[in-house]
Scaffold this motif. Structure first.
Motif, PDB file in Angstrom:
ATOM      1  N   GLN A  19       0.828  -1.202   0.000  1.00  0.00           N
ATOM      2  CA  GLN A  19       0.000   0.000   0.000  1.00  0.00           C
ATOM      3  C   GLN A  19       0.863   1.253   0.000  1.00  0.00           C
ATOM      4  O   GLN A  19       2.006   1.243   0.465  1.00  0.00           O
ATOM      5  CB  GLN A  19      -0.934   0.003   1.206  1.00  0.00           C
ATOM      6  CG  GLN A  19      -0.241  -0.139   2.547  1.00  0.00           C
ATOM      7  CD  GLN A  19      -1.223  -0.285   3.692  1.00  0.00           C
ATOM      8  OE1 GLN A  19      -2.341   0.195   3.641  1.00  0.00           O
ATOM      9  NE2 GLN A  19      -0.796  -0.954   4.763  1.00  0.00           N
ATOM     10  N   THR A  51       2.672  -8.418  -5.564  1.00  0.00           N
ATOM     11  CA  THR A  51       1.542  -9.335  -5.418  1.00  0.00           C
ATOM     12  C   THR A  51       1.814 -10.456  -4.426  1.00  0.00           C
ATOM     13  O   THR A  51       0.878 -11.152  -4.011  1.00  0.00           O
ATOM     14  CB  THR A  51       1.190  -9.976  -6.770  1.00  0.00           C
ATOM     15  OG1 THR A  51       2.327 -10.723  -7.242  1.00  0.00           O
ATOM     16  CG2 THR A  51       0.803  -8.913  -7.799  1.00  0.00           C
ATOM     17  N   GLN A 306      -0.523   3.976  -9.062  1.00  0.00           N
ATOM     18  CA  GLN A 306      -0.999   2.960 -10.003  1.00  0.00           C
ATOM     19  C   GLN A 306      -0.122   1.713 -10.032  1.00  0.00           C
ATOM     20  O   GLN A 306      -0.440   0.751 -10.735  1.00  0.00           O
ATOM     21  CB  GLN A 306      -1.056   3.545 -11.423  1.00  0.00           C
ATOM     22  CG  GLN A 306      -2.082   4.648 -11.633  1.00  0.00           C
ATOM     23  CD  GLN A 306      -1.977   5.209 -13.030  1.00  0.00           C
ATOM     24  OE1 GLN A 306      -1.024   5.902 -13.377  1.00  0.00           O
ATOM     25  NE2 GLN A 306      -2.959   4.903 -13.872  1.00  0.00           N
ATOM     26  N   SER A 308       0.646  -0.809  -7.938  1.00  0.00           N
ATOM     27  CA  SER A 308       0.129  -2.116  -7.529  1.00  0.00           C
ATOM     28  C   SER A 308      -0.787  -2.710  -8.592  1.00  0.00           C
ATOM     29  O   SER A 308      -0.717  -3.911  -8.893  1.00  0.00           O
ATOM     30  CB  SER A 308      -0.616  -1.994  -6.193  1.00  0.00           C
ATOM     31  OG  SER A 308       0.298  -1.710  -5.141  1.00  0.00           O
ATOM     32  N   GLU A 309      -1.642  -1.870  -9.161  1.00  0.00           N
ATOM     33  CA  GLU A 309      -2.547  -2.329 -10.224  1.00  0.00           C
ATOM     34  C   GLU A 309      -1.759  -2.885 -11.416  1.00  0.00           C
ATOM     35  O   GLU A 309      -2.066  -3.950 -11.954  1.00  0.00           O
ATOM     36  CB  GLU A 309      -3.418  -1.149 -10.673  1.00  0.00           C
ATOM     37  CG  GLU A 309      -4.250  -1.408 -11.915  1.00  0.00           C
ATOM     38  CD  GLU A 309      -4.813  -0.113 -12.510  1.00  0.00           C
ATOM     39  OE1 GLU A 309      -5.334  -0.177 -13.641  1.00  0.00           O
ATOM     40  OE2 GLU A 309      -4.728   0.954 -11.851  1.00  0.00           O
ATOM     41  N   TRP A 310      -0.713  -2.166 -11.808  1.00  0.00           N
ATOM     42  CA  TRP A 310       0.073  -2.597 -12.956  1.00  0.00           C
ATOM     43  C   TRP A 310       0.996  -3.768 -12.613  1.00  0.00           C
ATOM     44  O   TRP A 310       1.382  -4.530 -13.506  1.00  0.00           O
ATOM     45  CB  TRP A 310       0.856  -1.412 -13.524  1.00  0.00           C
ATOM     46  CG  TRP A 310      -0.030  -0.536 -14.355  1.00  0.00           C
ATOM     47  CD1 TRP A 310      -0.873   0.449 -13.917  1.00  0.00           C
ATOM     48  CD2 TRP A 310      -0.214  -0.603 -15.771  1.00  0.00           C
ATOM     49  NE1 TRP A 310      -1.556   1.005 -14.963  1.00  0.00           N
ATOM     50  CE2 TRP A 310      -1.172   0.381 -16.124  1.00  0.00           C
ATOM     51  CE3 TRP A 310       0.348  -1.378 -16.775  1.00  0.00           C
ATOM     52  CZ2 TRP A 310      -1.574   0.597 -17.432  1.00  0.00           C
ATOM     53  CZ3 TRP A 310      -0.059  -1.167 -18.096  1.00  0.00           C
ATOM     54  CH2 TRP A 310      -1.003  -0.194 -18.410  1.00  0.00           C
ATOM     55  N   THR A 312      -0.010  -6.334 -10.995  1.00  0.00           N
ATOM     56  CA  THR A 312      -0.872  -7.477 -11.307  1.00  0.00           C
ATOM     57  C   THR A 312      -0.928  -7.707 -12.809  1.00  0.00           C
ATOM     58  O   THR A 312      -0.874  -8.845 -13.286  1.00  0.00           O
ATOM     59  CB  THR A 312      -2.290  -7.234 -10.762  1.00  0.00           C
ATOM     60  OG1 THR A 312      -2.224  -7.042  -9.347  1.00  0.00           O
ATOM     61  CG2 THR A 312      -3.204  -8.407 -11.069  1.00  0.00           C
ATOM     62  N   LYS A 313      -1.007  -6.624 -13.574  1.00  0.00           N
ATOM     63  CA  LYS A 313      -1.087  -6.738 -15.029  1.00  0.00           C
ATOM     64  C   LYS A 313       0.171  -7.349 -15.633  1.00  0.00           C
ATOM     65  O   LYS A 313       0.093  -8.152 -16.574  1.00  0.00           O
ATOM     66  CB  LYS A 313      -1.328  -5.357 -15.649  1.00  0.00           C
ATOM     67  CG  LYS A 313      -2.711  -4.781 -15.418  1.00  0.00           C
ATOM     68  CD  LYS A 313      -2.861  -3.450 -16.132  1.00  0.00           C
ATOM     69  CE  LYS A 313      -4.257  -2.868 -15.945  1.00  0.00           C
ATOM     70  NZ  LYS A 313      -4.419  -1.586 -16.685  1.00  0.00           N
TER      71      LYS A 313
END
Length: 328
Positions: A19, A51, A306, A308-310, A312-313
């Motif tokens: 976070q 992750t 952004q 953490s979101e990326w 995962t991607k």
């Protein structure tokens, strides 16, 4: 007491959490240079750390991020002074040493490389560990004697970060690049950055024969496992494959046949603990051998919140080329 923004990874009851928080300056680890971080980047290893998909992080709490470029804020190291522009990749950042997804980092001065002339901090992170690793792989192939006259070279995971830079660099150097990808939709992209041919990764995903028809003189592999086994079995006499990744796994279900019947070599590439002189050489070559226009084409920019979101991607294979992270 001073604080700064950082992405902190903590141990949780089940796995880890990542976070964006305010991190206390006093909690920075030992080091003789403090840097104001301006840009970072997103690598496959960062995705694993963010992750918790693999045990990349080995101390908690941890600031994620294995690369940064920025400006020296203060230094007790004889080589660096306030105002110097520097790059840092690897050395356990984001794993054992507080990393780069933060507005501030404190590291050993011996880990730093001066920002190469002609590169901006953003450019350096568009290259990042992925591009640096790709360049180390190219240098290893050259040292082995592989040249454009030797024959085609193959790049696996070609639409990813390492693969994109390897494809662009090898193409500029005059090699016939065969790009392997699992994303057929990226064929035009890969040809645009220099691939002469694009093949489906399924051609390299079946169980490898001990030795197969010769297809390439060398290659850069970021995938590992069965893919690397197939590359070796298809490498021409006296050729070599530079292995630098494990996207498909740590195993290598291969045979000794390519080594003892064709004199093929497997070249191991490590970018984390790479000594400083080869680092400098690789960065210098990147300033001349990587087309800056192509670097722009393969780069996408995100903000710190952004990441953490990326992360995962990138593990889901949904990231093309390179991702730069704007810190400030």
């Amino acid at each position: 007491m001073a604080t700064f923004k950082a992405i902190r990874i903590d141990k949780a009851d089940k796995g880890t959490t990542a976070q964006l928080v305010q991190f206390d300056d006093a909690e920075l680890m030992d080091g003789d240079v403090t840097v104001r971080v301006e840009w970072s980047t997103l690598n496959y290893k960062d995705g694993l750390a963010l992750t918790g998909k693999a045990p990349v992080v080995r101390r908690f709490p941890m600031i994620a991020g294995i690369d940064f470029a920025g400006t020296v804020e203060s230094s007790a190291h004889p080589q660096w002074k306030a105002g110097d522009k520097v790059v840092c990749t690897g050395w356990g950042m984001g794993e054992t040493h507080l990393g780069a997804y933060a507005e501030k980092a404190r590291v050993k001065g011996d880990w730093l490389v001066a920002l190469p002339q002609g590169l901006s901090a953003r450019d350096a992170m568009a290259i990042g560990t992925a591009g640096f690793t790709a360049m180390l792989s190219v240098l290893a192939l050259e040292k082995h004697g592989i040249s454009p006259k030797s024959g085609p070279v193959v790049v696996t995971g070609a639409a990813g970060g390492v693969g994109s830079v390897a494809t662009a660099v090898l193409s500029k150097l005059g090699y016939h690049v065969i790009a392997s990808t699992g994303r057929a939709s990226e064929a035009d992209y890969l040809k645009g950055i220099g691939a002469a041919e694009v093949i489906d990764r399924n051609e390299l995903s079946a169980a490898a024969k001990p030795i197969a028809k010769e297809r390439w003189a060398g290659g850069v592999d970021s995938v590992g496992s069965t893919t690397l086994a197939n590359l070796l079995s298809m490498t021409k006499y006296g050729g070599a494959i530079a292995a630098c990744g494990l996207a498909a796994g740590l195993d290598l279900p291969a045979s000794v046949a390519p080594f003892i019947l064709r004199g093929v070599c497997l070249l191991g590439i490590d970018s984390v603990m790479c000594p400083i002189e080869p680092r400098k050489a690789a960065w210098q070559r990147l300033t001349s051998d990587l087309d800056r226009t192509k670097l722009t084409e393969i780069t996408h920019e995100i903000s710190l919140d952004q990441v953490s979101e990326w992360g995962t991607k990138i593990l889901a294979g949904q990231v093309r080329g390179r991702i730069v992270v704007k810190i400030v």
